[in-house]
Design an enzyme around this catalytic site. Structure first.
Site, PDB file in Angstrom:
ATOM      1  N   GLU A 123      19.186  17.954  -4.526  1.00 45.05           N
ATOM      2  CA  GLU A 123      19.771  16.861  -3.738  1.00 45.05           C
ATOM      3  C   GLU A 123      21.033  16.370  -4.428  1.00 45.05           C
ATOM      4  OE1 GLU A 123      17.033  13.802  -2.485  1.00 45.05           O
ATOM      5  OE2 GLU A 123      15.562  15.273  -1.833  1.00 45.05           O
ATOM      6  N   HIS A 160      22.387   5.465   3.112  1.00 44.90           N
ATOM      7  CA  HIS A 160      22.216   6.920   3.193  1.00 44.90           C
ATOM      8  C   HIS A 160      23.261   7.447   4.171  1.00 44.90           C
ATOM      9  CE1 HIS A 160      20.391  10.836   3.473  1.00 44.90           C
ATOM     10  NE2 HIS A 160      19.450  10.493   2.615  1.00 44.90           N
ATOM     11  N   ASP A 218       9.775  -9.398   1.666  1.00 45.51           N
ATOM     12  CA  ASP A 218       8.869 -10.552   1.479  1.00 45.51           C
ATOM     13  C   ASP A 218       8.548 -10.802   0.005  1.00 45.51           C
ATOM     14  OD1 ASP A 218       8.771 -10.447   4.219  1.00 45.51           O
ATOM     15  OD2 ASP A 218       6.699  -9.757   4.335  1.00 45.51           O
ATOM     16  N   ALA A 256       3.646   2.794  -4.976  1.00 46.90           N
ATOM     17  CA  ALA A 256       3.507   1.950  -6.164  1.00 46.90           C
ATOM     18  C   ALA A 256       2.171   1.194  -6.138  1.00 46.90           C
ATOM     19  CB  ALA A 256       4.685   0.979  -6.254  1.00 46.90           C
ATOM     20  N   SER A 283       0.817  -1.218   0.000  1.00 46.85           N
ATOM     21  CA  SER A 283       0.000   0.000   0.000  1.00 46.85           C
ATOM     22  C   SER A 283       0.848   1.264   0.000  1.00 46.85           C
ATOM     23  CB  SER A 283      -0.930  -0.005   1.215  1.00 46.85           C
ATOM     24  OG  SER A 283      -0.156  -0.068   2.404  1.00 46.85           O
ATOM     25  N   GLY A 284       2.078   1.184  -0.547  1.00 48.26           N
ATOM     26  CA  GLY A 284       2.893   2.397  -0.704  1.00 48.26           C
ATOM     27  C   GLY A 284       2.547   3.088  -2.011  1.00 48.26           C
ATOM     28  N   ALA A 286       9.193   9.032   3.443  1.00 45.81           N
ATOM     29  CA  ALA A 286      10.032   9.769   2.483  1.00 45.81           C
ATOM     30  C   ALA A 286      10.034  11.252   2.824  1.00 45.81           C
ATOM     31  CB  ALA A 286       9.531   9.538   1.065  1.00 45.81           C
ATOM     32  N   GLN A 287      11.198  11.833   2.747  1.00 43.86           N
ATOM     33  CA  GLN A 287      11.335  13.236   3.163  1.00 43.86           C
ATOM     34  C   GLN A 287      11.582  14.168   1.986  1.00 43.86           C
ATOM     35  OE1 GLN A 287      14.361  13.549   6.197  1.00 43.86           O
ATOM     36  NE2 GLN A 287      13.230  12.321   7.663  1.00 43.86           N
ATOM     37  N   GLY A 288      12.702  13.909   1.279  1.00 46.35           N
ATOM     38  CA  GLY A 288      13.217  14.873   0.292  1.00 46.35           C
ATOM     39  C   GLY A 288      12.223  15.230  -0.796  1.00 46.35           C
ATOM     40  N   ARG A 300      25.397   9.597  -3.439  1.00 47.12           N
ATOM     41  CA  ARG A 300      25.215   9.064  -2.096  1.00 47.12           C
ATOM     42  C   ARG A 300      26.218   7.978  -1.701  1.00 47.12           C
ATOM     43  NH1 ARG A 300      18.942   8.218  -1.185  1.00 47.12           N
ATOM     44  NH2 ARG A 300      18.821  10.481  -1.283  1.00 47.12           N
ATOM     45  N   HIS A 358      19.488   2.048   3.274  1.00 48.43           N
ATOM     46  CA  HIS A 358      18.364   2.917   2.895  1.00 48.43           C
ATOM     47  C   HIS A 358      17.512   2.353   1.765  1.00 48.43           C
ATOM     48  CE1 HIS A 358      16.263   6.692   2.576  1.00 48.43           C
ATOM     49  NE2 HIS A 358      16.655   6.899   1.330  1.00 48.43           N
ATOM     50  N   GLU A 396       9.891  -0.341  -5.128  1.00 52.56           N
ATOM     51  CA  GLU A 396      11.245  -0.730  -4.677  1.00 52.56           C
ATOM     52  C   GLU A 396      11.521  -2.223  -4.831  1.00 52.56           C
ATOM     53  OE1 GLU A 396      12.396   1.274  -1.079  1.00 52.56           O
ATOM     54  OE2 GLU A 396      14.131  -0.033  -0.795  1.00 52.56           O
ATOM     55  N   ARG A 419      21.232   4.530  -6.788  1.00 52.82           N
ATOM     56  CA  ARG A 419      20.076   5.356  -7.168  1.00 52.82           C
ATOM     57  C   ARG A 419      20.344   6.841  -6.966  1.00 52.82           C
ATOM     58  NH1 ARG A 419      15.686   7.407  -4.072  1.00 52.82           N
ATOM     59  NH2 ARG A 419      16.523   6.348  -2.244  1.00 52.82           N
TER      60      ARG A 419
HETATM   61  P1  FAD Z   1       6.502   0.846   0.294  1.00 51.42           P
HETATM   62  O1  FAD Z   1       6.097   2.254   0.368  1.00 51.42           O
HETATM   63  O2  FAD Z   1       7.611   0.419   1.146  1.00 51.42           O
HETATM   64  O3  FAD Z   1       5.251  -0.058   0.659  1.00 51.42           O
HETATM   65  C1  FAD Z   1       5.406  -1.446   0.863  1.00 51.42           C
HETATM   66  C2  FAD Z   1       4.060  -2.049   1.160  1.00 51.42           C
HETATM   67  O4  FAD Z   1       4.160  -3.466   1.025  1.00 51.42           O
HETATM   68  C3  FAD Z   1       3.522  -1.813   2.560  1.00 51.42           C
HETATM   69  O5  FAD Z   1       2.140  -1.540   2.464  1.00 51.42           O
HETATM   70  C4  FAD Z   1       3.705  -3.157   3.260  1.00 51.42           C
HETATM   71  O6  FAD Z   1       2.771  -3.431   4.279  1.00 51.42           O
HETATM   72  C5  FAD Z   1       3.499  -4.094   2.103  1.00 51.42           C
HETATM   73  N1  FAD Z   1       4.063  -5.426   2.299  1.00 51.42           N
HETATM   74  C6  FAD Z   1       5.355  -5.784   2.508  1.00 51.42           C
HETATM   75  N2  FAD Z   1       5.440  -7.121   2.621  1.00 51.42           N
HETATM   76  C7  FAD Z   1       4.191  -7.606   2.476  1.00 51.42           C
HETATM   77  C8  FAD Z   1       3.640  -8.899   2.499  1.00 51.42           C
HETATM   78  N3  FAD Z   1       4.367 -10.000   2.722  1.00 51.42           N
HETATM   79  N4  FAD Z   1       2.312  -9.034   2.340  1.00 51.42           N
HETATM   80  C9  FAD Z   1       1.525  -7.942   2.146  1.00 51.42           C
HETATM   81  N5  FAD Z   1       1.996  -6.694   2.091  1.00 51.42           N
HETATM   82  C10 FAD Z   1       3.320  -6.534   2.268  1.00 51.42           C
HETATM   83  N6  FAD Z   1      12.570   8.076  -2.207  1.00 51.42           N
HETATM   84  C11 FAD Z   1      12.434   9.199  -2.936  1.00 51.42           C
HETATM   85  O7  FAD Z   1      12.307   9.123  -4.159  1.00 51.42           O
HETATM   86  N7  FAD Z   1      12.441  10.406  -2.331  1.00 51.42           N
HETATM   87  C12 FAD Z   1      12.584  10.565  -0.991  1.00 51.42           C
HETATM   88  O8  FAD Z   1      12.565  11.672  -0.492  1.00 51.42           O
HETATM   89  C13 FAD Z   1      12.754   9.401  -0.208  1.00 51.42           C
HETATM   90  N8  FAD Z   1      12.950   9.494   1.135  1.00 51.42           N
HETATM   91  C14 FAD Z   1      13.005   8.341   1.868  1.00 51.42           C
HETATM   92  C15 FAD Z   1      13.106   8.434   3.270  1.00 51.42           C
HETATM   93  C16 FAD Z   1      13.080   7.287   4.033  1.00 51.42           C
HETATM   94  C17 FAD Z   1      13.205   7.394   5.536  1.00 51.42           C
HETATM   95  C18 FAD Z   1      12.957   6.023   3.414  1.00 51.42           C
HETATM   96  C19 FAD Z   1      12.912   4.783   4.235  1.00 51.42           C
HETATM   97  C20 FAD Z   1      12.894   5.930   2.038  1.00 51.42           C
HETATM   98  C21 FAD Z   1      12.910   7.076   1.260  1.00 51.42           C
HETATM   99  N9  FAD Z   1      12.830   7.006  -0.127  1.00 51.42           N
HETATM  100  C22 FAD Z   1      12.712   8.149  -0.857  1.00 51.42           C
HETATM  101  C23 FAD Z   1      12.633   5.726  -0.788  1.00 51.42           C
HETATM  102  C24 FAD Z   1      11.134   5.545  -1.078  1.00 51.42           C
HETATM  103  O9  FAD Z   1      10.397   6.050  -0.007  1.00 51.42           O
HETATM  104  C25 FAD Z   1      10.770   4.083  -1.264  1.00 51.42           C
HETATM  105  O10 FAD Z   1      11.645   3.480  -2.164  1.00 51.42           O
HETATM  106  C26 FAD Z   1       9.352   3.986  -1.822  1.00 51.42           C
HETATM  107  O11 FAD Z   1       8.469   4.677  -0.982  1.00 51.42           O
HETATM  108  C27 FAD Z   1       8.926   2.535  -1.957  1.00 51.42           C
HETATM  109  O12 FAD Z   1       7.570   2.521  -2.307  1.00 51.42           O
HETATM  110  P2  FAD Z   1       6.829   1.158  -2.591  1.00 51.42           P
HETATM  111  O13 FAD Z   1       5.450   1.508  -2.980  1.00 51.42           O
HETATM  112  O14 FAD Z   1       7.635   0.342  -3.506  1.00 51.42           O
HETATM  113  O15 FAD Z   1       6.843   0.377  -1.192  1.00 51.42           O
HETATM  114  C1  SIN Z   2      16.318  12.078   1.486  1.00 54.05           C
HETATM  115  O1  SIN Z   2      15.413  12.870   1.691  1.00 54.05           O
HETATM  116  O2  SIN Z   2      17.508  12.277   1.774  1.00 54.05           O
HETATM  117  C2  SIN Z   2      15.981  10.774   0.854  1.00 54.05           C
HETATM  118  C3  SIN Z   2      15.828  10.969  -0.585  1.00 54.05           C
HETATM  119  C4  SIN Z   2      15.851   9.641  -1.288  1.00 54.05           C
HETATM  120  O3  SIN Z   2      16.042   8.598  -0.687  1.00 54.05           O
HETATM  121  O4  SIN Z   2      15.686   9.676  -2.507  1.00 54.05           O
END
Ligand code: FAD
Ligand code: SIN
Length: 535
Positions: A114, A234, A213, A16, A13-14, A46-48, A280, A341, A365, A376
């Site tokens: 950045e 990071h 997973d 993507a 539920s992120g 996510a912050q930036g 990075r 990170h 991701e 990245r």
């Molecule tokens: P996620 O947002 O991680 O969502 C994963 C989902 O999968 C969750 O809902 C979880 O419950 C579910 N899930 C996992 N395993 C299972 C399972 N077995 N069964 C069912 N559900 C499951 N990127 C940027 O581009 N800019 C930024 O500024 C930035 N800042 C960041 C700051 C931090 C602190 C972090 C940690 C990352 C940051 N990133 C940033 C990276 C970026 O946030 C992530 O790469 C991105 O949000 C991943 O999105 P996603 O939809 O792939 O997965």
């Molecule tokens: C950050 O805000 O430094 C994270 C940005 C990123 O992971 O792309």
């Protein structure tokens, strides 16, 4: 043969998963499953911000070149070009979800800077961009009549079968974390959007859900996996004595913050012409090297030269977090350390998110589209998540409109384990901590062939023990996560051993002389050692 329960089942539920759901639900029935609450995602932290070319003085070509350079020549250029060109439209789509990105005084989008970017192009909401995106997408998903959401449902295995044209996916086996029941859900296609695997390391910016997973499920189903040696560290996580990790956004360096040594002096110019805003991987290694040379548990970010009120105003979450540990970020140095990170590799996909298994998509991701190569570029991850989720939804719904497939009436029969007894729970937690320490020390920022070989042997033994635990306890979240993390750890270690060069996020001391900036680190380190010996 069976009628599927849904057209698409999305795991995650992120950014993507929710983007895919919203795009696909126009004509299809979508189920979104997540392991914790809807909001507990990497996305929410996510912050930036998100990178996109929106300034007329910037260009697609510059964003492409910056991405290729950060990726150290190992990006898939076609995928990079696709993502960069789709970026402005993706931002417009997000704006349509009522996300109030920051604006400049002239009313244009405020664009941050950045590391590794040659131009201001980071779209953001203060320093909580992810939280704002997550909330807006959640609201849209919860309102949508064609989308069902089920929280606390953990995907365990993909349901696959073989046809004349190869393996195909027709559903997923799920553990209900409330009732501990195991059930099978069938769909026309399955979408992995399970995020990354930062929990494989002792220190990580990732929340506890990030246990790889989806990646491990894809491995067990036989999907192609790529680039797992490239884990991004990071350079600036807040150093806290209790080991808790909180990110200090690179955007703060984009606004002028400088990395400094314990004596307050700047050093990044010794490693890269871009100084504190170098890519990075280079900054993370430089920070680690200087910590070792100065035998210091951390280095520092200096923001004291910025205009008064700037940190408090533009980086409120960071400012607030620092105050909770007694630091006034505008007046004092901020202690920082590197932390794991981002997983640059993952399940190999094409531009439509298709994996090597028919009717299995991977986005965000968990996927390896090839856009990140060996490292990245900052803020390209949220962008990749939204761009490839949209193209996957377009492809998946297109396929669905051509033909509805019949689904085999097969399910993996397995009983859940009921309640996990306390002693075993503690034992599994110990094993998880041991694994995280092992990876941090032997397959972390700086690696050696000897360390990787030791790591590989230990992981094999740990995998055998985890299998024994699973046989004893049956299916439990803790056991499953341990096994998945071990699988991720093996993928990282094996890929790292396989690549006999230091490149991007994969730095092996034994191959260190093969790249320029490694030379620079070593030369600088040697110079400091000589200096220390001479005084
Ligand atoms: P996620 O947002 O991680 O969502 C994963 C989902 O999968 C969750 O809902 C979880 O419950 C579910 N899930 C996992 N395993 C299972 C399972 N077995 N069964 C069912 N559900 C499951 N990127 C940027 O581009 N800019 C930024 O500024 C930035 N800042 C960041 C700051 C931090 C602190 C972090 C940690 C990352 C940051 N990133 C940033 C990276 C970026 O946030 C992530 O790469 C991105 O949000 C991943 O999105 P996603 O939809 O792939 O997965
Ligand atoms: C950050 O805000 O430094 C994270 C940005 C990123 O992971 O792309």
């Amino acid at each position: 043969m069976k009628v599927p329960d849904f057209d698409f089942v999305v795991l995650g539920s992120g950014i993507a998963g929710l983007t895919f759901a919203l795009q696909a639900a126009v004509h299809s029935r979508v189920l979104v499953l997540c392991k914790a609450t809807l909001s507990e995602t990497n996305t929410a932290y996510a912050q930036g911000g998100i990178a996109a070319v929106l300034d007329p003085t910037d260009s697609f070509e510059q964003h492409v070149q910056d991405t290729l350079e950060a990726g150290a020549g190992l990006c898939r250029e076609m995928a990079v070009r696709f993502m960069v060109q789709e970026a402005p439209d993706a931002i417009r789509w997000l704006q349509g979800m009522a996300i109030g990105f920051d604006e400049s005084e002239s009313g244009d989008m405020a664009l941050g800077l950045e590391g590794g970017h040659s131009h201001h192009r980071i779209v953001h909401v203060k320093d909580h961009t992810g939280r704002s995106i997550q909330q807006a997408l959640e609201e849209a998903v919860l309102r949508h009549p064609n989308i069902s959401v089920q929280e606390h449902q953990m995907g365990i295995e993909l349901l696959t079968d073989n046809s004349d044209s190869g393996t195909f996916c027709y559903g997923v086996q799920v553990l209900d974390l409330h009732t501990q029941e195991v059930r099978s859900i069938r769909a026309q296609a399955v979408v992995l959007a399970t995020g990354g695997s930062g929990q494989v390391y002792q220190y990580t910016t990732n929340p506890s859900i990030a246990t790889g997973d989806g990646l491990a499920m894809a491995v067990r189903a036989g999907a192609d996996i790529q680039n797992m040696e490239f884990f991004q560290f990071h350079p600036t996580a807040l150093y806290q004595a209790n080991g808790e990790v909180f990110l200090i956004s690179e955007a703060l360096r984009g606004a002028g913050a400088e990395l400094v040594l314990p004596d307050g002096s700047r050093f990044m110019h010794l490693y890269h012409p871009l100084g504190s805003l170098a890519p990075r991987d280079i900054v993370a290694r430089a920070v680690l090297t200087e910590m070792q040379l100065h035998q210091s548990p951390c280095l520092y970010l200096d923001v004291r030269h910025l205009p008064a009120g700037e940190v408090r105003q533009n980086f409120p979450s960071i400012y607030h977090k620092c105050t909770t540990i007694g630091i006034d970020a505008e007046k004092q140095l901020i202690p920082i350390v590197p932390a794991a990170h981002y997983q640059c590799g993952g399940v190999k996909t094409d531009l439509s998110g298709r994996t090597s298994i028919d009717r299995l998509y991977a986005i965000g991701e968990v996927a390896c589209t090839g856009v990140h190569g060996a490292n990245r570029l900052a803020s390209n991850s949220l962008l990749e998540g939204v761009v490839f989720a949209r193209s996957a939804a377009e492809h998946a719904t297109g396929e669905l409109s051509k033909q509805q497939v019949t689904i085999p009436d097969l399910a993996i029969e397995e009983e859940s384990g009921g309640t996990l007894w306390l002693g075993m729970r503690a034992e599994i937690a110990r094993k998880r901590a041991k694994l995280q320490k092992l990876l941090w020390e032997q397959a972390g920022i700086v690696r050696s062939v000897k360390g990787l070989l030791r790591c590989k042997a230990e992981l094999e033994a740990m995998q055998r023990k985890a299998k024994g635990i699973r046989e004893l306890t049956g299916i439990h979240q803790e056991v499953l996560e341990l096994q998945n993390l071990l699988t991720v750890a093996e993928l990282i270690t094996n890929a790292a051993l396989h690549r006999r060069e230091s490149v991007g996020g994969h730095f092996v001391q034994d191959h260190a002389t093969e790249i320029g900036h490694a030379d620079s680190i070593l030369q600088h380190s040697n110079a400091l050692v000589q200096l220390a010996n001479a005084t």
